[in-house]
Design an enzyme around this catalytic site. Structure first.
Site, PDB file in Angstrom:
ATOM      1  N   CYS A 127      35.714  40.367  44.550  1.00 29.04           N
ATOM      2  CA  CYS A 127      35.262  40.898  43.270  1.00 29.04           C
ATOM      3  C   CYS A 127      34.541  39.814  42.461  1.00 29.04           C
ATOM      4  CB  CYS A 127      36.428  41.510  42.503  1.00 29.04           C
ATOM      5  SG  CYS A 127      35.925  42.607  41.159  1.00 29.04           S
TER       6      CYS A 127
ATOM      7  N   HIS B 227      38.928  45.744  46.538  1.00 35.29           N
ATOM      8  CA  HIS B 227      40.322  45.402  46.287  1.00 35.29           C
ATOM      9  C   HIS B 227      41.223  46.182  47.247  1.00 35.29           C
ATOM     10  CE1 HIS B 227      39.687  43.153  42.561  1.00 35.29           C
ATOM     11  NE2 HIS B 227      38.827  44.085  42.199  1.00 35.29           N
TER      12      HIS B 227
END
Length: 496
Positions: free
Chosen positions: A333, A435
């Protein structure tokens, strides 16, 4: 209409979240439909729900314990600290705005209706709701503004269990002081719980009797200190200064996650720490980075500040040395964004820098946008990833990010009928927005086997079943809580 019980604490870190999870599992196992509820959470570990909304990771764990899908109704307001600028306020799963603490508390009337509507939604769906408070209910400067402790207890008519952490010391003073400061609301507290006790519980009996005599509130249980519960913590303070879990001998694998100032979603790596023969370290030390089998730059709530921090402290140079030595480097991320050539923020959404040079390991270019991506997705590995062999489809993941990164070549991501590409790989470096990817057993096993093979170590054909491991951990922890608390009294509170 649901019955409700509320767990509050004498302060942050008392263990409220895991006690709520345990109660959710105990009520589920007793045959009730049960749900967690925390009106306002402040955390950088978050999760994407079935509605594609963002909630605190602790409420996702509690929903898992209850046997239901995590929902925005379980945590209608989430505060994500952005440092001195305040916190991003997430309302019903979507960003509202960044506010200072002062502005947030002045605008209680904006947020309280969401708390009420979320409660009513759960109240109509479930038989029992286990509510979690936040911090301490005795913050007397916030009594009129708070929307998460006694205000919720009054709204829901929930009896309150007040938890004190004896491991920090001064537990009886904390319980007594909290009760004394609550004034009229003290009548809502129906029992004290002492958590994280080490030693012979009989030693506490005189103190338990005295605190009951002083307050009129009984101690309904003493929960022992349990090391290695097997369930992730919500607060980054729980990571300590160096290491989370490990079992690395001369034949093990060491993974270092950079302990960024604004680290978020570090629960992404919990499954790795559960694997036998894996040491997971949170560190910025040169020695850890340069003696790792894999280095990970995690997610962050302030990508630019953490990127500049890595440059200013010389960690970026250490990363360059690590890559030159052949140590794989991965970015998750915000970490993925840092690995690229440039991060553009033309509207200064995250910082006062309109453009910042990245670490330059990848060709990726990121542009911050005002809209936030929160999606549950499935993904298929379509491109090469360093030291990960094999094809993987139906990887269960989620995305939470403000920026958009051009390109994408290693994952084909599916959201309903739509698909797009994510992630980039170059040499021994790769990054992704996905994620939860390490929660997928086959992908995680392939990564670890690839790292073992690189060092000439024996590969393992199977790793842990992470879902089963989590479920077993919830069951074991719940059994400990059930033995420690007066459950008959708790059930009587639910029906009174």
């Amino acid at each position: 209409m649901a019955a409700a019980i509320m767990v509050q604490g004498t302060g942050s870190g008392a263990g409220k979240s895991l006690i709520v999870a345990a109660l959710c599992r105990l009520f589920k196992n007793a045959g009730y439909s049960v749900a967690p509820f925390k009106s306002q959470n402040m955390a950088l570990n978050s999760y994407v729900t079935i509605e594609s909304g963002e909630i605190g990771r602790a409420q996702a764990l509690q929903a898992e314990a209850a046997g239901i899908p995590p929902s925005i109704y379980h945590n209608p307001i989430l505060l994500k600290s952005e440092g001195s600028s305040g916190s991003q306020v997430v309302v019903m799963g979507k960003p509202f705005k960044t506010m200072t603490a002062s502005d947030y508390y002045k605008n209680k009337e904006l947020f309280w209706p969401y708390v009420v509507s979320a409660w009513e939604e759960l109240n109509n769906r479930y038989e029992i709701i286990v509510i979690e408070g936040a911090g301490s209910p005795a913050e007397i400067n916030l009594t009129e503004q708070e929307i998460v402790n006694m205000a919720v207890a009054r709204l829901t008519s929930a009896p309150v269990l007040l938890v004190g952490d004896i491991d920090k010391g001064g537990v009886f003073a904390s319980l007594y002081g909290t009760a004394a400061l609550l004034k009229e609301d003290v009548k809502l507290i129906k029992g004290f719980v002492i958590n994280k006790f080490r030693g012979d519980v009989n030693i506490l009996i005189p103190g338990n009797v005295m605190i009951t005599d002083l307050t009129g509130i009984p101690v309904i249980g003493v929960i022992p200190y349990v090391s290695g519960i097997g369930l992730e913590e919500e607060d980054s303070l729980a990571l300590g200064s160096h290491f989370e879990s490990g079992d690395r001998t001369g034949t093990g694998v060491k993974i270092t996650v950079l302990r960024l100032n604004y680290i978020s979603n570090f629960t992404d790596f919990h499954a790795l720490s559960c694997e036998p023969g894996v040491e997971l370290v949170y560190s910025l030390r040169d020695n850890d980075i340069l003696n790792s089998d894999l280095v990970i730059i995690p997610g962050t709530k302030n990508t630019v500040k953490d990127l500049l921090f890595l440059k200013e402290t010389g960690v970026s140079g250490v990363l360059q040395r690590a890559v030159t030595q052949g140590i794989p480097l991965m970015g998750m991320c915000g970490g993925y964004q840092m690995l690229g050539k440039v991060i553009s923020d033309p509207d200064m959404i995250e910082s006062r820098h309109r453009e910042v040079r990245g670490l330059g390991f990848l060709d990726a270019e990121t542009v911050f946008e005002s809209s936030k991506v929160t999606l549950r997705v499935t993904a298929k590995k379509t491109g090469g990833i360093p030291f990960i062999d094999g094809e993987f489809d139906n990887l269960d993941c989620y995305e939470i990010h403000m920026g958009q990164t051009k390109g994408g070549s290693i994952f084909k991501v599916r959201v309903g009928d739509e698909t797009y590409m994510d992630g980039e790989s170059k040499g021994g470096v790769w990054g992704t927005y996905l994620h939860g990817i390490f929660d997928n057993d086959t992908f995680r096993a392939a990564l670890l086997d690839g790292l073992r093979a690189k060092r000439g170590l024996k590969q393992t054909s199977t790793g842990i079943n992470y879902i089963k491991l989590r479920n077993d951990a919830i069951e074991c922890w719940s059994a400990t809580v059930a033995k420690s608390l007066d459950m008959d009294l708790i059930y009587s509170l639910l029906i009174s």
